[in-house]
Design an enzyme around this catalytic site. Structure first.
Site, mmCIF file in Angstrom:
data_model
loop_
_atom_site.group_PDB
_atom_site.id
_atom_site.type_symbol
_atom_site.label_atom_id
_atom_site.label_comp_id
_atom_site.label_asym_id
_atom_site.label_seq_id
_atom_site.Cartn_x
_atom_site.Cartn_y
_atom_site.Cartn_z
ATOM 1 C CB SER A 34 52.593 29.430 -12.374
ATOM 2 O OG SER A 34 53.879 29.014 -11.926
ATOM 3 C CG ASP A 72 47.779 28.595 -13.179
ATOM 4 O OD1 ASP A 72 46.594 28.959 -13.294
ATOM 5 O OD2 ASP A 72 48.248 28.122 -12.116
ATOM 6 C CG HIS A 73 46.966 32.568 -11.688
ATOM 7 N ND1 HIS A 73 45.794 33.194 -11.341
ATOM 8 C CD2 HIS A 73 46.938 31.344 -11.116
ATOM 9 C CE1 HIS A 73 45.073 32.368 -10.587
ATOM 10 N NE2 HIS A 73 45.749 31.237 -10.445
ATOM 11 C CD GLU A 106 40.642 34.637 -10.907
ATOM 12 O OE1 GLU A 106 41.564 33.969 -11.420
ATOM 13 O OE2 GLU A 106 40.589 34.893 -9.691
ATOM 14 C CG HIS A 159 45.378 30.193 -5.506
ATOM 15 N ND1 HIS A 159 44.681 31.318 -5.844
ATOM 16 C CD2 HIS A 159 45.435 29.425 -6.627
ATOM 17 C CE1 HIS A 159 44.336 31.253 -7.119
ATOM 18 N NE2 HIS A 159 44.780 30.112 -7.622
ATOM 19 C CG HIS A 171 42.038 29.357 -10.619
ATOM 20 N ND1 HIS A 171 43.337 29.539 -10.971
ATOM 21 C CD2 HIS A 171 41.299 29.522 -11.745
ATOM 22 C CE1 HIS A 171 43.401 29.803 -12.263
ATOM 23 N NE2 HIS A 171 42.174 29.804 -12.763
ATOM 24 C CB SER A 227 44.638 21.617 -3.315
ATOM 25 O OG SER A 227 45.505 21.422 -4.412
ATOM 26 C CB SER A 262 48.209 23.018 -2.718
ATOM 27 O OG SER A 262 48.336 24.390 -2.989
#
Ligand code: G3H
Ligand code: 13P
Ligand code: ZN
Length: 330
Positions: A56, A93-94, A145, A189, A232, A235, A278
């Site tokens: 990230s 990422d992002h 996205e 997230h 995304h 977790s 996460s």
């Protein structure tokens, strides 16, 4: 300029084609430090899984981009030394700006995400196309996205999710030239993916989240058949880690993730990249808290980072084998 090919990395094109054909998803694990990187590579080599090393912009600030590039090169050599050359992608990422994507491409990344999901549709298209036009000159693949996930994405946070509108995906893919598409179908997230009010309560007091919107995923697959889809916020927030963290002094109320069976089902579809961060944070924190509580005399970082690394490796092996189905696919 460092081209990722000189580091021994690969882009996602072939990985995703195999994942769609084979009914599995490639793991995208975030990393910020050496122990996380070691655990990812050890787990993916032992399970013979392809892997996406995900960074990230926060991780980039934390770890330094020169070090990260060399860690990725080291990861390729480390996998080789461990005895099996798995395909490894270094992915942003992002990414939120064109400039950040360019900087990563010039620094050895083989794949970037441009997350324009918080912009208007037209601005998202324009920004994503600009990144694709640049990245493709270097054979770097791009993830876009559509739709907004609830929770925190780097510095941007959204209280509620906006599901991806299937009617937009075909036009978006065609106009931008993007290589894969992250969608919003109910994941989010962080470790509190749903409020207690959105969940039902099991007889033993565990929060059961609402199911993912597989109907939207199916609708999207119909519009862009065979196109790589990304999830995304995937977790599962394992209850045993939450309990262990709380047992040893932590406090993580209302923790709830995406059940593994739902991710397994998604991995069998056009979803070919599943992002997990996460769960790794929880695994590390649980292991470290335990050492601190059980051995208060310990102060050698290797004595608590070592067990954290072992727990992470266990978690990633489990994900590859039982959830994503990527084991044996490298
Ligand atoms: O989507 C967010 C990832 O979990 C990365 O988190 O921005 O805190 O590194 P971070
Ligand atoms: P989690 O917070 O569910 O691990 O999601 C990570 C992610 O999507 C990284 O981009
Ligand atoms: Zn994400």
């Amino acid at each position: 300029m460092t081209n990722y090919k000189d580091l021994g990395l690969v882009n996602t094109r072939e990985m995703f084609a195999k994942a769609i054909k084979g009914g599995f998803a490639v793991p995208a694990y975030n990393f910020n430090n050496m122990e996380q990187m070691q655990a990812i590579i050890q787990a993916c080599v032992e399970t013979k899984s392809p892997v996406i090393l995900q960074v990230s912009s926060g991780a980039r600030k934390y770890a330094n981009s020169n070090l990260l590039r060399n860690m990725a090169r080291g990861a390729v050599e480390y996998a080789h030394e461990l005895g099996y050359d798995i395909p490894i992608t270094l992915h942003l990422d992002h990414g939120d700006t064109f400039e950040l994507c360019v900087d990563c491409i010039e620094n050895g990344f083989s794949s970037v995400m441009i997350d324009g999901s918080h912009h208007s549709y037209e601005d998202n298209v324009a920004l994503t196309k600009k990144v694709c036009d640049y990245a493709h000159k270097y054979d770097v693949t791009v993830e876009g996205e559509l739709g907004v996930l609830a929770g925190v994405e780097d510095d941007v946070s959204a209280e509620v999710s906006h599901y991806t509108q299937p009617g937009e995906v075909e036009d978006f893919v065609k106009k931008t030239g993007v290589d894969s598409l992250a969608i919003s179908i109910g994941t989010s997230h962080g470790r509190t993916k749903f409020t207690p009010a959105q969940c039902t309560l099991s007889p033993d007091g565990i929060l059961i989240p609402p199911p993912l919107r597989f109907d939207i995923l199916e609708e999207i697959e119909k519009r862009i058949p065979g196109f790589p889809i990304v999830l995304h916020g995937s977790s599962s927030v394992p209850i045993q880690y939450v309990k262990e963290i709380e047992q040893y002094g932590g406090h993580l109320p209302n923790s709830v993730g995406i059940p593994e069976e739902q991710l397994r089902k998604a991995a069998k579809s056009a979803v070919c990249k599943i992002n997990i961060d996460s769960d790794g944070r929880l695994a590390m924190t649980a292991a470290i808290r335990k050492v601190f509580a059980v051995h208060p005399e310990e102060f050698d970082p290797r004595k608590y980072l070592g067990p954290a690394r072992d727990e992470l490796k266990k978690l990633y092996m489990h994900k590859n084998i039982e959830v994503l189905g990527s084991a044996g696919q490298a």
